[in-house]
Every structure is written in C-alpha cells, then in structure tokens.
Design a protein around this motif. Structure first.
Motif, mmCIF file in Angstrom:
data_model
loop_
_atom_site.group_PDB
_atom_site.id
_atom_site.type_symbol
_atom_site.label_atom_id
_atom_site.label_comp_id
_atom_site.label_asym_id
_atom_site.label_seq_id
_atom_site.Cartn_x
_atom_site.Cartn_y
_atom_site.Cartn_z
ATOM 1 N N VAL A 248 0.858 -1.186 0.000
ATOM 2 C CA VAL A 248 0.000 0.000 0.000
ATOM 3 C C VAL A 248 0.897 1.239 0.000
ATOM 4 O O VAL A 248 1.816 1.341 0.823
ATOM 5 N N PRO A 249 0.669 2.188 -0.900
ATOM 6 C CA PRO A 249 1.524 3.386 -0.965
ATOM 7 C C PRO A 249 1.403 4.230 0.305
ATOM 8 O O PRO A 249 0.353 4.276 0.948
ATOM 9 N N PHE A 250 2.481 4.914 0.640
ATOM 10 C CA PHE A 250 2.466 5.769 1.827
ATOM 11 C C PHE A 250 1.442 6.901 1.689
ATOM 12 O O PHE A 250 0.906 7.383 2.695
ATOM 13 N N ASP A 251 1.183 7.344 0.461
ATOM 14 C CA ASP A 251 0.159 8.377 0.252
ATOM 15 C C ASP A 251 -1.208 7.900 0.719
ATOM 16 O O ASP A 251 -2.041 8.720 1.145
ATOM 17 N N ASP A 252 -1.470 6.589 0.646
ATOM 18 C CA ASP A 252 -2.746 6.048 1.094
ATOM 19 C C ASP A 252 -2.733 5.724 2.591
ATOM 20 O O ASP A 252 -3.784 5.697 3.239
ATOM 21 N N ILE A 253 -1.545 5.462 3.124
ATOM 22 C CA ILE A 253 -1.424 5.148 4.552
ATOM 23 C C ILE A 253 -1.538 6.407 5.400
ATOM 24 O O ILE A 253 -2.138 6.397 6.484
ATOM 25 N N ALA A 254 -0.975 7.493 4.913
ATOM 26 C CA ALA A 254 -0.888 8.731 5.698
ATOM 27 C C ALA A 254 -2.240 9.198 6.259
ATOM 28 O O ALA A 254 -2.327 9.528 7.449
ATOM 29 N N PRO A 255 -3.316 9.237 5.467
ATOM 30 C CA PRO A 255 -4.594 9.697 6.041
ATOM 31 C C PRO A 255 -5.123 8.798 7.160
ATOM 32 O O PRO A 255 -5.814 9.279 8.069
ATOM 33 N N LEU A 256 -4.796 7.506 7.125
ATOM 34 C CA LEU A 256 -5.278 6.590 8.153
ATOM 35 C C LEU A 256 -4.712 6.941 9.527
ATOM 36 O O LEU A 256 -5.395 6.810 10.548
ATOM 37 N N ILE A 257 -3.443 7.370 9.559
ATOM 38 C CA ILE A 257 -2.800 7.676 10.836
ATOM 39 C C ILE A 257 -2.719 9.188 11.077
ATOM 40 O O ILE A 257 -2.112 9.630 12.055
ATOM 41 N N GLU A 258 -3.333 9.956 10.162
ATOM 42 C CA GLU A 258 -3.381 11.415 10.269
ATOM 43 C C GLU A 258 -1.977 12.009 10.353
ATOM 44 O O GLU A 258 -1.672 12.858 11.177
ATOM 45 N N LYS A 259 -1.113 11.495 9.484
ATOM 46 C CA LYS A 259 0.263 11.973 9.394
ATOM 47 C C LYS A 259 0.580 12.231 7.920
ATOM 48 O O LYS A 259 -0.191 11.884 7.024
#
Length: 270
Positions: A123-134
C-alpha cells in the motif's frame, strides 16, 4: 456488487487484520466490523473497491490497537500446519512466522499499520498517511523504524529437518528428566514464555522444562510447523493441553513459547 467484491477480498482482508492484531478471533471481528461499515456506506463513488476495503479494515484494526490498554492475549496466534512429516512442509508466502508476529506485537499502532500495509501489502504511503493522520513522509519513517526492528531480530535456523532433530532432543531429555541434556540443547540465554511466566537463561529454562516430564510421558505429542518453525501440540486425555513453539538458532533452542489458554488453542489448532 460490493457483497461479491467483499467476499472475494475477505481472505486478504483477514490476512491484513491478523498481521495488524496478531489474533485470528480479533481479525475475524475486525473483518465483520468492516463488513457492517461497508454495508451501511454509500459506495457509488468508489472506483477501486480493493483499495477502499483495505482502508476500511485497516482503520478498524488501528482503532482496536489504539484502544488496547494491554495485549488482549499473551501470545500472538501463529499459523499451525499439521503433517506427519512437518519438516517437508514449507510455509506459504502469505503466512507470517511467530517470531515476526512477536516483533509486530511490540510495535506502536501507527508503526505497525505503516509497516504491515506498505511492506506486506504494497500500500503506498500516500494512502497510509490519512489513516494515521500523518504526512506520507512520517508514514515512511514509521515503517522504516518498524522494519529495522523486524530486521534486527535474530534469524532462526532455516532447515526444518534440523529444527526437528533439536526439538526431538529436547523432548527426549524432558521425558527422561535429564537436566544436563536439556542444558546442552538450550542456548545459554534461552527464553521461555508461558502465559505471564518468563524465564531467561539456559539452565533456568532447563529447570522449568524438566517439569514437563510430569505429563510428557502420558501426553500425546504431535509435531507441527508453528508459525514457520518446528514445534508440537500436546494433548492429555485426547484434549489439547498446549502448543509449544521453538526457535532454533545455531543448532540450539533460543526460545520456547508455550500457549495453554484454551480459547486461544481452539482458535489456532486446525
């Protein structure tokens, strides 16, 4: 459409949840919760169902991790493969070993999610970032920190047949009450974990393991591949009594992990 898509994705979603939570029962709860959310959601604008479902189940898992005050179970749930000759079985590519699960259990929730989603499911970091609000850069740093922890763990011996020989020697010595035989097969800094009990040091672990003799002579022993490493299931009176997972390194036992909780045993023994 989404019902069929969800069922198609369910094995992958459960795999994500298991790596995130370390428990099959909790993974099933997370997938069921995700399904309830999907069932209530407006999916008309979803153009990538697989990615969207990954996001939903990941958010559920992250919330569960953040809500934990302590581990819901003492040991992660390993995948168990039973076979007459388990050393002939190879761990499939979609499985994660017990040693890996133990390291994952030590990570902070945001680290665990970033590492699991990126390194295990691409999973790309661009998609991970919103999940952890970072930011994506922060998600990358969290995954890198987790990756170092994973890579720094001592690697077990790869050959399952050799592992079985060592574990068989342990079993023989335990059955005979042979303390020195147990010391010889254990690393000097061997670790034993059984529920809340943690013992460190080969001779101390040997002293505890020698107590195994009390029921080893009447227990049924079934060798298995437990989280990618050789171990065995014990039954007393036909009922599961424990799962013992061994980490063999440099030809000696470096760690023994014992699972005796009956509910956990019921969820992991095939």
């Amino acid at each position: 459409m989404f019902t069929a898509q969800f069922e198609q994705e369910r094995p992958r979603l459960r795999a994500i949840a298991h790596r995130m939570l370390g428990s099959f029962a909790e993974a099933d709860d997370a997938v069921q919760d995700a399904w309830l959310r999907v069932d209530r959601a407006d999916t008309s604008g979803v153009d990538n169902p697989a990615a969207w479902l990954t996001t939903v189940v990941s958010r559920v898992c992250l919330n569960m991790l953040r809500d934990r005050r302590e581990h819901a179970h003492e040991m992660p749930d390993p995948v168990i493969e039973k076979s007459e000759e388990p050393e002939q079985r190879a761990v499939t590519s979609d499985q994660v070993g017990l040693a890996m699960l133990i390291v994952l259990d030590s990570l902070k929730p945001d680290e665990r999610l970033s590492f699991v989603l990126h390194d295990m499911f691409a999973v790309p970091f661009d998609d991970i970032a919103p999940l952890i609000e970072k930011t994506p850069a922060t998600a990358r740093q969290l995954a890198s920190r987790a990756r170092k922890r994973v890579q720094d763990r001592p690697a077990p011996d790869a050959d399952l047949a050799t592992q079985r020989e060592v574990v068989q020697a342990f079993l023989n010595a335990a059955r005979e009450g042979d303390l020195e035989g147990l010391v010889a097969v254990l690393h000097p800094d061997a670790l034993l974990r059984a529920g809340a009990l943690e013992v460190v040091g080969g001779r101390d672990v040997a002293g505890r393991a020698s107590l195994f003799r009390q029921y080893a002579t009447r227990a049924e022993i079934e060798f298995a591949v437990i989280g990618g490493e050789i171990g065995f299931i014990t039954r007393v009176g036909g009922r599961p009594f424990s799962v013992m997972a061994f980490t063999v390194r440099d030809g000696r036992i470096a760690a023994i992990h014992v699972i005796q909780d009956q509910r956990q045993l019921a969820s992991i023994i095939p």
